[in-house]
Design a protein around this motif. Structure first.
Motif, PDB file in Angstrom:
ATOM      1  N   UNK A 169      43.959  26.950  38.141  1.00 16.00           N
ATOM      2  CA  UNK A 169      43.107  25.765  38.122  1.00 16.00           C
ATOM      3  C   UNK A 169      42.089  25.812  39.268  1.00 16.00           C
ATOM      4  N   UNK A 170      42.513  26.313  40.442  1.00 18.16           N
ATOM      5  CA  UNK A 170      41.571  26.478  41.550  1.00 18.16           C
ATOM      6  C   UNK A 170      40.480  27.476  41.167  1.00 18.16           C
ATOM      7  N   UNK A 171      40.883  28.563  40.524  1.00 16.39           N
ATOM      8  CA  UNK A 171      39.914  29.576  40.087  1.00 16.39           C
ATOM      9  C   UNK A 171      38.921  28.978  39.089  1.00 16.39           C
ATOM     10  N   UNK A 172      39.416  28.168  38.183  1.00 20.87           N
ATOM     11  CA  UNK A 172      38.550  27.522  37.194  1.00 20.87           C
ATOM     12  C   UNK A 172      37.530  26.614  37.875  1.00 20.87           C
ATOM     13  N   UNK A 173      38.009  25.796  38.833  1.00 21.11           N
ATOM     14  CA  UNK A 173      37.091  24.889  39.532  1.00 21.11           C
ATOM     15  C   UNK A 173      36.086  25.664  40.374  1.00 21.11           C
ATOM     16  N   UNK A 174      36.509  26.768  40.969  1.00 16.22           N
ATOM     17  CA  UNK A 174      35.582  27.570  41.779  1.00 16.22           C
ATOM     18  C   UNK A 174      34.504  28.182  40.910  1.00 16.22           C
ATOM     19  N   UNK A 175      34.879  28.686  39.738  1.00 11.12           N
ATOM     20  CA  UNK A 175      33.884  29.279  38.844  1.00 11.12           C
ATOM     21  C   UNK A 175      32.916  28.227  38.318  1.00 11.12           C
ATOM     22  N   UNK A 176      33.373  26.982  38.205  1.00 15.05           N
ATOM     23  CA  UNK A 176      32.503  25.920  37.712  1.00 15.05           C
ATOM     24  C   UNK A 176      31.536  25.432  38.792  1.00 15.05           C
ATOM     25  N   UNK A 206      45.547  39.159  36.688  1.00 19.57           N
ATOM     26  CA  UNK A 206      45.248  37.787  36.298  1.00 19.57           C
ATOM     27  C   UNK A 206      44.099  37.195  37.096  1.00 19.57           C
ATOM     28  N   UNK A 207      44.086  37.431  38.422  1.00 17.89           N
ATOM     29  CA  UNK A 207      43.093  36.790  39.286  1.00 17.89           C
ATOM     30  C   UNK A 207      42.006  37.732  39.793  1.00 17.89           C
ATOM     31  N   UNK A 208      42.227  39.055  39.652  1.00 17.11           N
ATOM     32  CA  UNK A 208      41.251  40.031  40.131  1.00 17.11           C
ATOM     33  C   UNK A 208      40.918  39.800  41.604  1.00 17.11           C
ATOM     34  N   UNK A 209      41.929  39.422  42.389  1.00 16.01           N
ATOM     35  CA  UNK A 209      41.745  39.141  43.816  1.00 16.01           C
ATOM     36  C   UNK A 209      42.992  39.608  44.559  1.00 16.01           C
ATOM     37  N   UNK A 210      42.949  40.756  45.240  1.00 18.56           N
ATOM     38  CA  UNK A 210      44.148  41.283  45.904  1.00 18.56           C
ATOM     39  C   UNK A 210      44.692  40.359  46.984  1.00 18.56           C
ATOM     40  N   UNK A 211      43.811  39.621  47.673  1.00 15.76           N
ATOM     41  CA  UNK A 211      44.285  38.710  48.717  1.00 15.76           C
ATOM     42  C   UNK A 211      45.139  37.605  48.099  1.00 15.76           C
ATOM     43  N   UNK A 212      44.701  37.077  46.964  1.00 18.93           N
ATOM     44  CA  UNK A 212      45.469  36.037  46.277  1.00 18.93           C
ATOM     45  C   UNK A 212      46.837  36.575  45.871  1.00 18.93           C
ATOM     46  N   UNK A 213      46.862  37.780  45.335  1.00 16.92           N
ATOM     47  CA  UNK A 213      48.134  38.372  44.898  1.00 16.92           C
ATOM     48  C   UNK A 213      49.069  38.610  46.078  1.00 16.92           C
ATOM     49  N   UNK A 214      48.529  39.115  47.196  1.00 14.57           N
ATOM     50  CA  UNK A 214      49.346  39.337  48.383  1.00 14.57           C
ATOM     51  C   UNK A 214      49.862  38.022  48.955  1.00 14.57           C
ATOM     52  N   UNK A 215      49.009  37.022  48.979  1.00 13.86           N
ATOM     53  CA  UNK A 215      49.406  35.700  49.484  1.00 13.86           C
ATOM     54  C   UNK A 215      50.557  35.138  48.657  1.00 13.86           C
ATOM     55  N   UNK A 254      37.133  41.108  46.213  1.00 13.76           N
ATOM     56  CA  UNK A 254      37.674  42.274  45.513  1.00 13.76           C
ATOM     57  C   UNK A 254      36.754  43.458  45.753  1.00 13.76           C
ATOM     58  N   UNK A 255      37.263  44.572  46.268  1.00 12.57           N
ATOM     59  CA  UNK A 255      36.405  45.749  46.444  1.00 12.57           C
ATOM     60  C   UNK A 255      35.895  46.247  45.094  1.00 12.57           C
ATOM     61  N   UNK A 256      34.717  46.818  45.099  1.00 12.11           N
ATOM     62  CA  UNK A 256      34.092  47.218  43.834  1.00 12.11           C
ATOM     63  C   UNK A 256      34.912  48.246  43.076  1.00 12.11           C
ATOM     64  N   UNK A 257      35.483  49.190  43.825  1.00 14.65           N
ATOM     65  CA  UNK A 257      36.254  50.235  43.140  1.00 14.65           C
ATOM     66  C   UNK A 257      37.481  49.641  42.445  1.00 14.65           C
ATOM     67  N   UNK A 258      38.095  48.613  43.078  1.00 11.93           N
ATOM     68  CA  UNK A 258      39.254  47.969  42.460  1.00 11.93           C
ATOM     69  C   UNK A 258      38.825  47.115  41.271  1.00 11.93           C
ATOM     70  N   UNK A 259      37.666  46.489  41.390  1.00 10.00           N
ATOM     71  CA  UNK A 259      37.163  45.660  40.299  1.00 10.00           C
ATOM     72  C   UNK A 259      36.929  46.490  39.041  1.00 10.00           C
TER      73      UNK A 259
END
Length: 728
Positions: A622-629, A550-559, A707-712
């Motif tokens: 929503x945080x992800x949306x605002x960051x991308x904007x 969903x977020x393509x961010x392992x740190x977010x998922x671990x958190x 996100x590391x490139x290989x994981x991306x």
């Protein structure tokens, strides 16, 4: 009723994405969608009425020694169960005087006519206390306790009451329904009433408040009937239906609330009704879809525990979540389309009208709060974790086991029977152990070995007595009733079970299994402890993969996983505190120290790990949306918290109300589950989402989204939200 067709996308283009197309179809074909849901409801009600099953279940643990003993008893003694109904009496003149015996025999003669009880019990078969004033006849059941009609328990309680008096006290104990008179609690109605109030305060109008409630109730109606069909093909405990309603009602209202809130925000920004529905579905709808999928994955993780009675609970709850999720994604858009501009009509007196003027989100109290947390992120994070760990501390005193009649209300026939047995025979008489031996084809040699085994069992210092050897009709199976000196919930009783299995029973020279309800509880606790790491690891792992996609961010998922564990730990602590029966327990009607059934922490973990993701997904998306904007991670956190604070608060208040209302249930299982779920949601929506998340995001900064490139390259591109649009 609003019936004007909303504007179609320009040039006849279809909205991009599956959810957008579903929303578009639901709006354009709203009459067909609503009619379809009504038809589904009518069909499942009709099918459930014709083919719905009855709720019953075997709580035995497959592969355990107690289960083997129970199966052998049923096969060798004509379907006899290791569960019994105990008719206990005490007479000052003596338990076996002619007058007393005649009165108790009349009770037993009438009792054996009731469905579920075996025949042939009489005072002549009674166990007598050393003082000769207390007696007990244990009447075996001919089926599982859950399958005995409630009318049998009610009739037994009435027989005991009518026989008591003039120097004789009679009481009945057993694990069947109907023995205790408990006030039925309309806990679901209490939760719905509070949910209505929160929705009215949130939206200010009856139409807007009614849409989430109608959507959730529609989904619950369908799923409840499907649960009845499930009970026809799979053993399912009766409380599974209430757990499914509890979860389905909570998430159903929440999901619809999140989507409707985003729809209103889109109309405030100038979207037409059609476009606003599509935007709500491609933003909040996607968040809801991921959150619902996480709940279902967590619930289905219960299958890893290997306890069959949890299968029905997992499936019934999963069905409820899936149906209300489907209703939120299809029925709700259709209902919104019917309401149209009138979604804010029928306003309640005193509510302020919604302003469509641009709002400076950055100046709201929630935004100021988020910035205050960001100024002292380390302090906020440390204090939050300390509070959550402090709430977890009572877990150290949690006792696992099943409540017995000793925990029933004073004055009930089951509690009276428990006290009479404990007073006359000792506390262990309330949880006898059943040693079931296979004699095979050597009855003579078997008799010698059984006599030696009986002597060894009686020699144990924690054994109060061993009954005579009872053989089946074929002389191939023997039964010995072993009475411990300690109560079923005493730790010494568990140690006795382990010691007997490893000692006298293992060296008896015959295959011997030790069963009975106390042994079955011990076996289930051990199996639960063995499989719990696998279950927790699987649920966390699968949820991590969903969040990663969903977020393509392992740190977010671990958190997210770490914070959910903190919330669950705090909920466990509150459940342990309430189960102790002190001031906290008395608030919800628990006035004695209760053991916590082993399956409750397991179920709580499955449910809570999924539900906690609801707010995590909604806030982080929503945080992800605002960051991308904006490209600014720090301001994205502030805006994300500010834009979601009101709706998360309302959603959490509804879910807390629905779950906390189950503390009114007379069933202690539902009390503890409801309290635990309400605590976790409250903690999650306040301490975690409003303090810990902004603090940790501030400490990590842009690294949160690394996100590391290989994981991306490996992770599929699953966008939670549609591309951000200015002004939302």
């Amino acid at each position: 009723m609003y019936t004007e067709a909303p504007a179609r996308p320009p040039h006849g283009e279809q909205p991009p994405g599956l959810l957008a197309r579903v929303a578009d179809l639901a709006v354009r074909r709203r009459r067909a969608v609503v009619a379809g849901w009504i038809a589904v409801l009518v069909a499942v009600v009709a099918l459930g009425t014709l083919a719905g099953g009855t709720y019953h279940v075997d709580y035995a643990t497959p592969g355990s020694e107690s289960k083997a003993a129970s199966d052998t008893l049923a096969a060798s003694f004509g379907g006899r169960s290791d569960d019994t109904v105990d008719v206990v009496w005490r007479a000052q003149a003596g338990a076996t005087t002619p007058a007393v015996q005649a009165r108790v025999d009349r009770v037993l003669a009438r009792a054996e006519q009731l469905p579920g009880l075996t025949r042939g019990a009489a005072v002549a078969d009674a166990e007598l206390a050393p003082d000769g004033r207390t007696g007990v006849v244990r009447v075996p059941l001919d089926r599982l306790p859950d399958s005995v009609p409630v009318s049998t328990g009610e009739a037994l309680a009435e027989l005991a009451h009518d026989a008591s008096g003039t120097g004789l006290q009679v009481a009945v104990a057993g694990g069947i329904n109907g023995l205790t008179t408990e006030n039925e609690s309309a806990s679901e109605l209490v939760g719905i009433a509070v949910a209505v109030l929160v929705l009215l305060l949130t939206f200010g109008g009856m139409v807007a408040a009614g849409l989430p409630l109608l959507t959730a109730l529609f989904g619950i109606g369908v799923s409840a009937m499907l649960g009845g069909l499930l009970a026809a093909v799979l053993d399912t405990p009766d409380w599974a239906a209430q757990v499914a309603i509890m979860i389905g009602l909570g998430v159903g209202i929440d999901y619809a609330l999140l989507i409707l809130t985003r729809y209103r925000a889109a109309t405030d920004a100038g979207r037409d009704a059609h476009s606003a529905v599509i935007e709500a579905m491609t933003t909040a709808g996607r968040s809801v879809l991921v959150a619902g999928a996480t709940v279902v994955v967590s619930l289905l993780g219960l299958f890893l525990m290997g306890l069959p009675y949890l299968y029905g609970v997992a499936l019934a709850s999963s069905i409820a979540v899936l149906v209300v999720l489907a209703a939120s994604l299809t029925l709700l858009p259709a209902l919104i389309a019917f309401a149209g501009p009138r979604v804010d009509s029928l306003r309640i007196p005193g509510s302020r009208r919604r302003s469509v003027a641009p709002v400076d989100v950055d100046a709201t109290p929630a935004a100021r709060w988020a910035r205050a947390v960001q100024r002292r992120p380390l302090t906020a994070a440390v204090l939050s974790v300390v509070v959550l760990l402090a709430m977890t501390l009572p877990v150290a005193g949690m006792r696992f086991g099943f409540p017995d009649a000793g925990n029933d209300p004073s004055g009930s026939t089951t509690r009276t029977a428990y006290d009479l047995l404990a007073g006359g025979f000792g506390p262990g008489a309330n949880g006898p152990l059943l040693a079931v031996a296979s004699v095979g084809g050597e009855p003579a040699g078997g008799a010698t070995k059984l006599a030696a085994l009986r002597r060894e069992l009686r020699a144990d210092p924690d054994v109060a007595g061993v009954g005579r050897v009872v053989l089946d009709a074929r002389q191939s199976t023997a039964l010995l009733v072993v009475t411990p000196k300690t109560s079923p919930q005493d730790e010494r009783t568990k140690q006795l079970i382990d010691r007997l299995r490893d000692g006298p029973l293992a060296s008896a020279g015959l295959p011997v299994d030790l069963g009975g309800q106390t042994a079955a509880t011990v076996d289930q606790g051990e199996v639960t402890a063995q499989r719990l790491p696998l279950f927790i690891g699987a649920v966390i792992g699968l949820s991590f993969l969903l969040l990663l996609a969903a977020f393509r961010a392992p740190v977010i998922a671990l958190k997210a996983g770490a914070m959910n564990l903190l919330s669950i730990g705090a909920a466990y602590g509150v459940v342990a505190l309430v189960a102790e029966g002190g001031w906290a327990g008395q608030l919800v009607g628990i006035d004695s120290d209760l053991p916590v059934p082993p399956f409750i922490p397991v179920m709580m973990f499955a449910i809570l790990f999924g539900l906690s993701m609801d707010y995590e997904v909604f806030l982080m998306s929503r945080i992800k949306e605002e960051r991308e904007r904006s490209g600014d991670a720090a301001s994205a956190v502030v805006l994300g918290v500010a834009r979601t604070a009101k709706v998360i608060t309302a959603a959490a208040a509804i879910m807390v109300a629905v779950f906390a209302a189950f503390a009114l249930s007379p069933e202690v299982f539902l009390k503890l589950i409801g309290i635990g779920l309400a605590t976790a949601i409250l903690v999650d929506a306040t301490i975690v989402r409003m303090i810990l998340v902004p603090a940790v995001m501030a400490l990590l900064g842009e690294r949160s989204w690394w996100t590391p490139r290989w994981l991306d390259r490996l992770v599929p591109n699953v966008a939670l939200e549609a591309p951000a649009t200015a002004g939302r």
